[in-house]
Design a protein around this motif. Structure first.
Motif, PDB file in Angstrom:
ATOM      1  N   SER A  14       0.969  -1.582   0.064  1.00  0.00           N
ATOM      2  CA  SER A  14       0.115   0.054   0.000  1.00  0.00           C
ATOM      3  C   SER A  14       0.655   1.321  -0.110  1.00  0.00           C
ATOM      4  N   SER A  15       0.639   2.207  -0.713  1.00  0.00           N
ATOM      5  CA  SER A  15       1.121   3.302  -0.920  1.00  0.00           C
ATOM      6  C   SER A  15       1.233   4.347   0.901  1.00  0.00           C
ATOM      7  N   PRO A  16       1.764   5.584   0.737  1.00  0.00           N
ATOM      8  CA  PRO A  16       1.868   5.758   2.172  1.00  0.00           C
ATOM      9  C   PRO A  16       0.476   6.080   2.753  1.00  0.00           C
ATOM     10  N   THR A  17      -0.035   7.184   2.046  1.00  0.00           N
ATOM     11  CA  THR A  17      -1.622   7.725   1.956  1.00  0.00           C
ATOM     12  C   THR A  17      -2.493   6.819   2.401  1.00  0.00           C
ATOM     13  N   SER A  18      -2.160   5.646   1.117  1.00  0.00           N
ATOM     14  CA  SER A  18      -3.821   4.642   2.191  1.00  0.00           C
ATOM     15  C   SER A  18      -3.151   4.251   3.030  1.00  0.00           C
ATOM     16  N   LEU A  19      -2.126   4.122   3.793  1.00  0.00           N
ATOM     17  CA  LEU A  19      -2.131   3.567   4.888  1.00  0.00           C
ATOM     18  C   LEU A  19      -2.396   4.271   6.304  1.00  0.00           C
ATOM     19  N   VAL A  20      -2.264   5.264   5.772  1.00  0.00           N
ATOM     20  CA  VAL A  20      -2.865   6.797   7.196  1.00  0.00           C
ATOM     21  C   VAL A  20      -4.285   6.554   7.134  1.00  0.00           C
ATOM     22  N   THR A  21      -5.044   5.982   5.440  1.00  0.00           N
ATOM     23  CA  THR A  21      -6.287   6.190   5.639  1.00  0.00           C
ATOM     24  C   THR A  21      -6.480   4.751   6.845  1.00  0.00           C
ATOM     25  N   TYR A  22      -6.157   3.576   6.345  1.00  0.00           N
ATOM     26  CA  TYR A  22      -6.183   2.630   6.992  1.00  0.00           C
ATOM     27  C   TYR A  22      -6.401   2.454   8.609  1.00  0.00           C
ATOM     28  N   ALA A  23      -5.161   3.198   8.587  1.00  0.00           N
ATOM     29  CA  ALA A  23      -4.773   3.280  10.194  1.00  0.00           C
ATOM     30  C   ALA A  23      -6.113   4.165  11.204  1.00  0.00           C
ATOM     31  N   ARG A  24      -6.676   4.725  10.616  1.00  0.00           N
ATOM     32  CA  ARG A  24      -7.440   5.553  10.696  1.00  0.00           C
ATOM     33  C   ARG A  24      -9.020   4.558  10.939  1.00  0.00           C
ATOM     34  N   ARG A  25      -9.121   3.834   8.950  1.00  0.00           N
ATOM     35  CA  ARG A  25     -10.747   2.562   9.561  1.00  0.00           C
ATOM     36  C   ARG A  25     -10.352   2.166  10.749  1.00  0.00           C
ATOM     37  N   ALA A  26      -8.604   1.566  10.251  1.00  0.00           N
ATOM     38  CA  ALA A  26      -8.812   0.462  11.873  1.00  0.00           C
ATOM     39  C   ALA A  26      -9.323   0.301  13.046  1.00  0.00           C
ATOM     40  N   GLU A  27      -8.704   2.290  13.556  1.00  0.00           N
ATOM     41  CA  GLU A  27      -9.185   2.955  15.152  1.00  0.00           C
ATOM     42  C   GLU A  27     -10.243   2.878  14.574  1.00  0.00           C
ATOM     43  N   GLU A  28     -11.251   3.174  14.100  1.00  0.00           N
ATOM     44  CA  GLU A  28     -13.041   2.945  14.117  1.00  0.00           C
ATOM     45  C   GLU A  28     -13.474   1.848  14.515  1.00  0.00           C
ATOM     46  N   ALA A  29     -12.687   1.298  13.511  1.00  0.00           N
ATOM     47  CA  ALA A  29     -13.594  -0.277  13.597  1.00  0.00           C
ATOM     48  C   ALA A  29     -13.121  -1.303  14.719  1.00  0.00           C
ATOM     49  N   GLY A  30     -12.520  -0.671  15.363  1.00  0.00           N
ATOM     50  CA  GLY A  30     -12.383  -0.938  17.362  1.00  0.00           C
ATOM     51  C   GLY A  30     -11.185  -2.138  17.375  1.00  0.00           C
ATOM     52  N   PHE A  31     -10.023  -1.795  16.510  1.00  0.00           N
ATOM     53  CA  PHE A  31      -8.798  -2.832  16.619  1.00  0.00           C
ATOM     54  C   PHE A  31      -8.051  -1.575  17.549  1.00  0.00           C
ATOM     55  N   PRO A  32      -7.093  -1.840  18.764  1.00  0.00           N
ATOM     56  CA  PRO A  32      -6.921  -1.544  19.728  1.00  0.00           C
ATOM     57  C   PRO A  32      -5.094  -1.536  19.529  1.00  0.00           C
ATOM     58  N   PHE A  33      -4.459  -2.041  18.322  1.00  0.00           N
ATOM     59  CA  PHE A  33      -3.009  -2.216  18.115  1.00  0.00           C
ATOM     60  C   PHE A  33      -3.398  -2.292  16.444  1.00  0.00           C
ATOM     61  N   ALA A  34      -1.957  -1.825  15.969  1.00  0.00           N
ATOM     62  CA  ALA A  34      -1.879  -1.744  14.881  1.00  0.00           C
ATOM     63  C   ALA A  34      -0.031  -2.240  14.272  1.00  0.00           C
ATOM     64  N   VAL A  35       0.519  -3.075  13.924  1.00  0.00           N
ATOM     65  CA  VAL A  35       2.293  -3.147  13.779  1.00  0.00           C
ATOM     66  C   VAL A  35       2.427  -2.298  11.526  1.00  0.00           C
ATOM     67  N   MET A  36       3.727  -1.597  12.049  1.00  0.00           N
ATOM     68  CA  MET A  36       3.935  -1.918  10.223  1.00  0.00           C
ATOM     69  C   MET A  36       5.588  -2.434   9.894  1.00  0.00           C
ATOM     70  N   SER A  37       5.274  -2.931   9.076  1.00  0.00           N
ATOM     71  CA  SER A  37       6.317  -4.037   8.314  1.00  0.00           C
ATOM     72  C   SER A  37       7.431  -3.023   8.074  1.00  0.00           C
ATOM     73  N   ASP A  38       8.561  -2.657   8.451  1.00  0.00           N
ATOM     74  CA  ASP A  38       9.767  -1.905   7.740  1.00  0.00           C
ATOM     75  C   ASP A  38       9.936  -2.148   6.678  1.00  0.00           C
ATOM     76  N   HIS A  39      10.013  -2.647   5.567  1.00  0.00           N
ATOM     77  CA  HIS A  39      10.818  -2.500   4.627  1.00  0.00           C
ATOM     78  C   HIS A  39      11.334  -1.809   3.349  1.00  0.00           C
ATOM     79  N   TYR A  40      12.717  -1.791   2.878  1.00  0.00           N
ATOM     80  CA  TYR A  40      13.125  -1.506   1.550  1.00  0.00           C
ATOM     81  C   TYR A  40      12.494  -1.996   0.470  1.00  0.00           C
ATOM     82  N   ASN A  41      11.845  -2.944   0.104  1.00  0.00           N
ATOM     83  CA  ASN A  41      11.524  -3.709  -1.034  1.00  0.00           C
ATOM     84  C   ASN A  41      10.122  -4.652  -0.667  1.00  0.00           C
ATOM     85  N   PRO A  42       9.746  -4.552  -1.287  1.00  0.00           N
ATOM     86  CA  PRO A  42       8.383  -5.247  -1.274  1.00  0.00           C
ATOM     87  C   PRO A  42       8.860  -6.951  -1.551  1.00  0.00           C
TER      88      PRO A  42
END
Length: 326
Positions: A14-42
């Motif tokens: 996902s793009s960085p802007t999409s990831l921010v949107t998904y994080a906001r939606r995840a919080e609204e959906a009730g997820f208590p935490f989110a982890v993020m991968s840290d890669h240079y390549n897919p």
């Protein structure tokens, strides 16, 4: 057997802007935490993304208010010097107002070779990881740090902006050797396999009051159309079949493509819940609960499928909470 269910913000798909949107939606959906991968390549070209995790996490921290954030995981022995990782973690701890935990691991060739320093054998990586953990811990403790090791030097380093509460440190482990190296420096455990022996071994070695937190991860391919879910899982997650010890050594997406050329869609579907069957997700999560994990981050495979997954997330979370608590 309580198991808290979080989500994964997966940079490789996902793009960085999409990831921010998904994080906001995840919080609204009730997820208590989110982890993020840290890669240079897919892992695979089909995934198509890999923005900088730290910049993106800063934006996520600003866009959310209750969602706990975690790197899953950052490698402090290649692309980043451990002193830089400590500074990034402290800054994110401040920006998130204490909602950030630092997940660390000994890395993958896929991401770390890009700075042109090669890829060390596992015993050397563990030596470097041990030194990195000491440096990061000392910096997060506050004050000036000087360090001279076999692999790293630190000269009068100090973190000038520290959060009110110390950033917790988690370490990714896969067996007794990595537990012995990393657990004494860590507050919680990270693992992608539901290994009860690793849970026991970590609790015996960690500095944390036991039982320590254990954070796992589970890929799913949620979709009302199961065939489409299987196709997407095979296209973007067939690398998952290789296992950690193989995946850590492969140097790039083309290598992952070659290594998985004979993996069939049905092979992937045997390992990953595909479709919209809540019971299948529950059964896939159960081994983590039984092994003693406290937290499990779901990965929804495919950027194009995030919206329908997040629409279904409240119902899925309710079913998982009924089964496992958390």
């Amino acid at each position: 057997m309580s198991l808290s269910i979080g989500c994964t913000l997966m940079c490789e798909q996902s793009s960085p802007t999409s990831l921010v949107t998904y994080a906001r939606r995840a919080e609204e959906a009730g997820f208590p935490f989110a982890v993020m991968s840290d890669h240079y390549n897919p892992w695979l070209d089909e995934q198509g993304h890999s923005p900088n995790a730290w910049v993106t996490l800063g934006a996520v921290a600003n866009a959310t208010s209750t969602l706990e954030l975690m790197t899953y995981v950052t490698c402090p022995i290649g692309r980043y010097h451990p002193a830089v990782v400590a500074q990034q973690a402290a800054t994110l701890g401040v920006l998130s107002e204490g909602r950030f935990s630092l997940g660390l691991g000994a890395g993958e060739n896929l991401n770390e070779h890009v700075v042109g320093e090669g890829w060390d054998p596992v015993n050397v990586r563990h030596e470097r990881f041990s030194e990195a953990l000491e440096i990061i811990n000392r910096l997060l403790d506050g004050g000036y740090v000087n360090f001279v090791g076999d692999h790293y030097r630190v000269d009068s380093a100090k973190l000038w902006d520290l959060p009110e509460s110390r950033v917790p440190i988690g370490v990714a482990v896969s067996g007794p050797q990595s537990i012995g190296v990393a657990a004494p420096w860590a507050d919680f455990m990270i693992a992608v396999e539901p290994d009860a022996d690793a849970v026991k071994g970590f609790d015996e070695a960690t500095r944390a009051s036991t039982p320590a937190r254990k954070v796992g991860q589970l890929p799913i391919s949620w979709d009302a159309d199961r065939d489409r879910a299987v196709t997407r899982a095979h296209e973007q997650f067939r690398w998952f079949a290789g296992g950690w010890k193989v995946n850590a050594e492969l140097p790039g997406p083309s290598a992952f493509d070659a290594a998985t050329q004979f993996v069939r869609p049905e092979d992937v579907a045997e390992q990953i819940p595909c479709g919209d069957d809540v019971d299948a997700v529950i059964e896939a999560a159960r081994p983590f609960a039984e092994a003693g994990f406290t937290d499990l981050a779901l990965i929804q495979i495919g950027d194009e499928a995030q919206d329908q997954y997040l629409d279904a997330a409240p119902e899925l979370l309710a079913a998982l909470k009924q089964e496992f608590g958390g």
